[in-house]
Design a protein around this motif. Sequence first.
Motif, mmCIF file in Angstrom:
data_model
loop_
_atom_site.group_PDB
_atom_site.id
_atom_site.type_symbol
_atom_site.label_atom_id
_atom_site.label_comp_id
_atom_site.label_asym_id
_atom_site.label_seq_id
_atom_site.Cartn_x
_atom_site.Cartn_y
_atom_site.Cartn_z
ATOM 1 N N GLY A 106 0.790 -1.231 0.000
ATOM 2 C CA GLY A 106 0.000 0.000 0.000
ATOM 3 C C GLY A 106 0.814 1.267 0.000
ATOM 4 N N GLN A 107 2.110 1.146 -0.106
ATOM 5 C CA GLN A 107 2.986 2.317 -0.073
ATOM 6 C C GLN A 107 3.602 2.560 -1.449
ATOM 7 O OE1 GLN A 107 5.299 2.509 3.914
ATOM 8 N NE2 GLN A 107 5.123 0.331 3.464
ATOM 9 N N TRP A 108 3.986 3.817 -1.671
ATOM 10 C CA TRP A 108 4.627 4.228 -2.922
ATOM 11 C C TRP A 108 5.958 4.892 -2.603
ATOM 12 C CZ3 TRP A 108 2.471 3.458 -7.794
ATOM 13 C CH2 TRP A 108 1.155 2.976 -7.807
ATOM 14 N N ALA A 109 6.941 4.650 -3.456
ATOM 15 C CA ALA A 109 8.248 5.272 -3.274
ATOM 16 C C ALA A 109 8.907 5.459 -4.635
ATOM 17 C CB ALA A 109 9.133 4.415 -2.371
ATOM 18 N N ALA A 110 9.904 6.345 -4.675
ATOM 19 C CA ALA A 110 10.642 6.618 -5.914
ATOM 20 C C ALA A 110 12.111 6.802 -5.582
ATOM 21 C CB ALA A 110 10.091 7.864 -6.605
ATOM 22 N N MET A 111 12.971 6.071 -6.301
ATOM 23 C CA MET A 111 14.413 6.175 -6.064
ATOM 24 C C MET A 111 15.162 6.245 -7.390
ATOM 25 S SD MET A 111 15.682 2.311 -5.035
ATOM 26 C CE MET A 111 14.577 2.152 -3.645
ATOM 27 N N ASP A 112 16.419 6.655 -7.278
ATOM 28 C CA ASP A 112 17.297 6.668 -8.464
ATOM 29 C C ASP A 112 17.285 5.287 -9.098
ATOM 30 O OD1 ASP A 112 19.302 6.854 -10.322
ATOM 31 O OD2 ASP A 112 20.779 7.723 -8.976
ATOM 32 N N ASN A 113 17.098 5.258 -10.413
ATOM 33 C CA ASN A 113 16.931 3.983 -11.109
ATOM 34 C C ASN A 113 18.236 3.232 -11.322
ATOM 35 O OD1 ASN A 113 15.132 2.119 -12.438
ATOM 36 N ND2 ASN A 113 15.949 2.811 -14.405
ATOM 37 N N ARG A 114 19.365 3.888 -11.148
ATOM 38 C CA ARG A 114 20.655 3.265 -11.481
ATOM 39 C C ARG A 114 21.271 2.608 -10.254
ATOM 40 N NH1 ARG A 114 23.404 8.560 -13.523
ATOM 41 N NH2 ARG A 114 22.321 9.174 -11.609
ATOM 42 N N CYS A 115 21.461 1.308 -10.320
ATOM 43 C CA CYS A 115 22.169 0.596 -9.258
ATOM 44 C C CYS A 115 23.631 1.072 -9.232
ATOM 45 C CB CYS A 115 22.109 -0.910 -9.507
ATOM 46 S SG CYS A 115 23.022 -1.896 -8.305
ATOM 47 N N PRO A 116 24.195 1.374 -8.037
ATOM 48 C CA PRO A 116 25.568 1.887 -7.983
ATOM 49 C C PRO A 116 26.623 0.864 -8.393
ATOM 50 C CG PRO A 116 24.752 1.462 -5.776
ATOM 51 C CD PRO A 116 23.580 1.301 -6.692
ATOM 52 N N HIS A 117 26.230 -0.410 -8.526
ATOM 53 C CA HIS A 117 27.203 -1.438 -8.878
ATOM 54 C C HIS A 117 27.676 -1.270 -10.328
ATOM 55 C CE1 HIS A 117 28.040 -5.949 -9.778
ATOM 56 N NE2 HIS A 117 29.146 -5.346 -9.409
ATOM 57 N N GLN A 118 26.735 -1.456 -11.285
ATOM 58 C CA GLN A 118 27.080 -1.289 -12.705
ATOM 59 C C GLN A 118 25.965 -0.570 -13.477
ATOM 60 O OE1 GLN A 118 28.193 -5.015 -14.524
ATOM 61 N NE2 GLN A 118 30.064 -5.217 -13.321
ATOM 62 N N ASN A 119 25.256 0.308 -12.757
ATOM 63 C CA ASN A 119 24.174 1.102 -13.357
ATOM 64 C C ASN A 119 23.016 0.249 -13.864
ATOM 65 O OD1 ASN A 119 25.329 3.617 -12.888
ATOM 66 N ND2 ASN A 119 26.551 3.506 -14.754
ATOM 67 N N GLY A 120 22.814 -0.913 -13.278
ATOM 68 C CA GLY A 120 21.677 -1.749 -13.626
ATOM 69 C C GLY A 120 20.364 -1.023 -13.381
ATOM 70 N N PRO A 121 19.333 -1.269 -14.210
ATOM 71 C CA PRO A 121 18.046 -0.568 -14.079
ATOM 72 C C PRO A 121 17.171 -1.208 -12.988
ATOM 73 C CG PRO A 121 17.992 -2.029 -15.964
ATOM 74 C CD PRO A 121 19.361 -2.159 -15.383
ATOM 75 N N LEU A 122 17.082 -0.575 -11.839
ATOM 76 C CA LEU A 122 16.297 -1.141 -10.734
ATOM 77 C C LEU A 122 14.829 -1.299 -11.106
ATOM 78 C CD1 LEU A 122 17.810 0.816 -7.689
ATOM 79 C CD2 LEU A 122 18.438 -1.448 -8.564
ATOM 80 N N GLY A 123 14.318 -0.411 -11.959
ATOM 81 C CA GLY A 123 12.914 -0.492 -12.358
ATOM 82 C C GLY A 123 12.572 -1.721 -13.168
ATOM 83 N N GLU A 124 13.588 -2.476 -13.615
ATOM 84 C CA GLU A 124 13.352 -3.738 -14.307
ATOM 85 C C GLU A 124 13.549 -4.920 -13.368
ATOM 86 O OE1 GLU A 124 15.619 -3.953 -17.898
ATOM 87 O OE2 GLU A 124 15.136 -1.883 -18.469
#
Length: 659
Positions: free
Chosen positions: A39-57
């Motif tokens: 029931g909660q919503w959040a928004a974060m930087d999409n780039r994982c700091p490891h190798q810029n992997g797309p967290l939204g995927e």
Amino acid sequence: MANEALDWISVGRVEDLPEGRVKTVTARTTSICLVHFDGQWAAMDNRCPHQNGPLGEGSIEKGVDDQCWVRCPWHGWDFDPLTGKPPGGHEDTGQKMFPIDLRDGEIFVGLEPEPEAPRTISDAMVETFVNWGLKSVFGMVGHSNLGLAEAIRLKVGSKDLKYYGIRHEGAAAFAASAYGKLTGMPAGCLTIAGPGATNLLTGMWDAKVDRAPVLALTGQVQTQVLGPGAFQDIDLASAFAAVSRFSQPVLGGANAVELAALACKNAIINQDVAHLIFPDDVQTVPSDKPASHPQGRISRVDVTPSASDLEAATDKINAAKRPIIIVGHGAFDAREKIIALAEKLGAPVLTTFKAKGLIPDDHPNAAGVLGRSGTPIASWFMNETDLIIALGASFSNHSGIEPSKPIIQVDYDRMQLGKFHPVDLPIWGEVGVFCNVMTARAKPHAQAEDQVTELADRWRIWRDEKTTRLSEDHGTGLHSAAVFKALSELAPDDAIFAVDVGNNTYSFGRYLETKGTQRVLMSGYLGSIGFGLPAALGAWAATQDFDALKGRKVISISGDGGFGQYPMEFTTAVKYGMNITHLLLHNGQLGKISKEQRAGEWPVWETDLVNPPFSAFARLCGGVGEKVTEADQIVLVLKEALSAKGPALVEFMTDAELV
């Protein structure tokens, strides 16, 4: 309550993201991982700091104590969806979090106000292009032109420029070439390095040999890896050396604006291809250089022939009993002055194929197209003349201007004068100026023959012949003459035709009768198949950019072979709502090549085509698509297609032998 100091950007609606899922969204240019869990919503930087992997995927995973984690899809790094912090065992960098606000089911993400972007070399150069008259760019945005693309985007946003994203760079090149042929001003082509740039080359050659201005803007790999063979690193300077009048790399801020100005000047004055190479890292270098303007850098073009040449021309013209005027595409801007001279002399006006429409076929002095794609009317007057006045014509073997006849040739390019054989009087000068002088001085010979009446008789003979041909029917498709008879009657008086290469082209040249101020665009000297539809994109763009062209209908014509070269550009026309009607003469083969094989006593081999139903394809793309199989359908369907809003395609099932 939302923080009013932030910019709140809509990124979608709540129903777009189910419970327990993550998704990549974009706010302005910021890529964000949007999270919906418990029931909660959040928004974060999409780039994982490891190798810029797309967290939204990635996914939401539950750990011990039902703790939820956003898991990167690449290597499994986890982050707390509410704080962005990783669990123990990873670098404690944490993800940047963005405030979120739900308003009536719409999701907003808060971003800091966008700071004013620093001015770059690309900004200064694009501003220069606009100052010099660039109005439209065709191209494809990619990884090695993003800095330049951003400068173009900003000018599009300020309404100073238009951009058309095409599906293949070859189509962008043909579109820009057609735009230049129609307007005399360059359009731009934007590509990435490597294959994006090389895909332009065929269309650039079309522009070069037909003298059309184009501005090619190609990305390039970073300067630090230029040369050794990095990914998509090729020698673009060498690749474009032969096809461009001007080609230079942009290597720093000191000369970037001047390079932009020189590229524009070369394209406009020389009516040729100008090419600039933009290394990836140079595109975003800051620049404080002011943009260049054309004021004081371009002269007038009214080149007056020498007095002795004008005297000699006057004597020859006034001594002729059967003078004819042959006009090429280079004389198009002087059409009214040419017609005035023809009327004064009572001379037939023959056009090269590229100049079809310069004088409308319903004018009393019009004799139609000369040469392989022409009419028997033009051939007759060529044979009977005692003086040829050739204006802006290049004497190609396709036109077949008879070199044994007395010839006065006028051209503003001295290299064109007597290029292939000597002429009696080569005159360097602007065609319009020459015509004005000759119209004032011309005194038709006392024994001049009445060629205007003869023209009317010859047209009657030819039109009777065309009517007879309409009765031919092999039972295997429509006669192309029937298609062009209907188009002659229904096309608006100011239509712009973009014609492809093949049997359809020959039929167009013979059977379509122009009227009013109609224009014809074609791949003239290069003769490249696939030109028709992309050229229509360029012509339509020109109707949006120039007041003199606004509202004019664009009609493109091709065979199934030509349309098959760039069929997906029909979706480009749909995307931008281009008011284009495409006539596709479908005969299931490369008909022109089949004829050449037979004429050369070769077996007909590998000219047959396997095609989809093109009318259905047009409808699937989001446009109008109609199919015509019977002659009595042609007029009604064509009329409806010409009145459609947006792109329409009419598929005429034609007989390859009836051309």
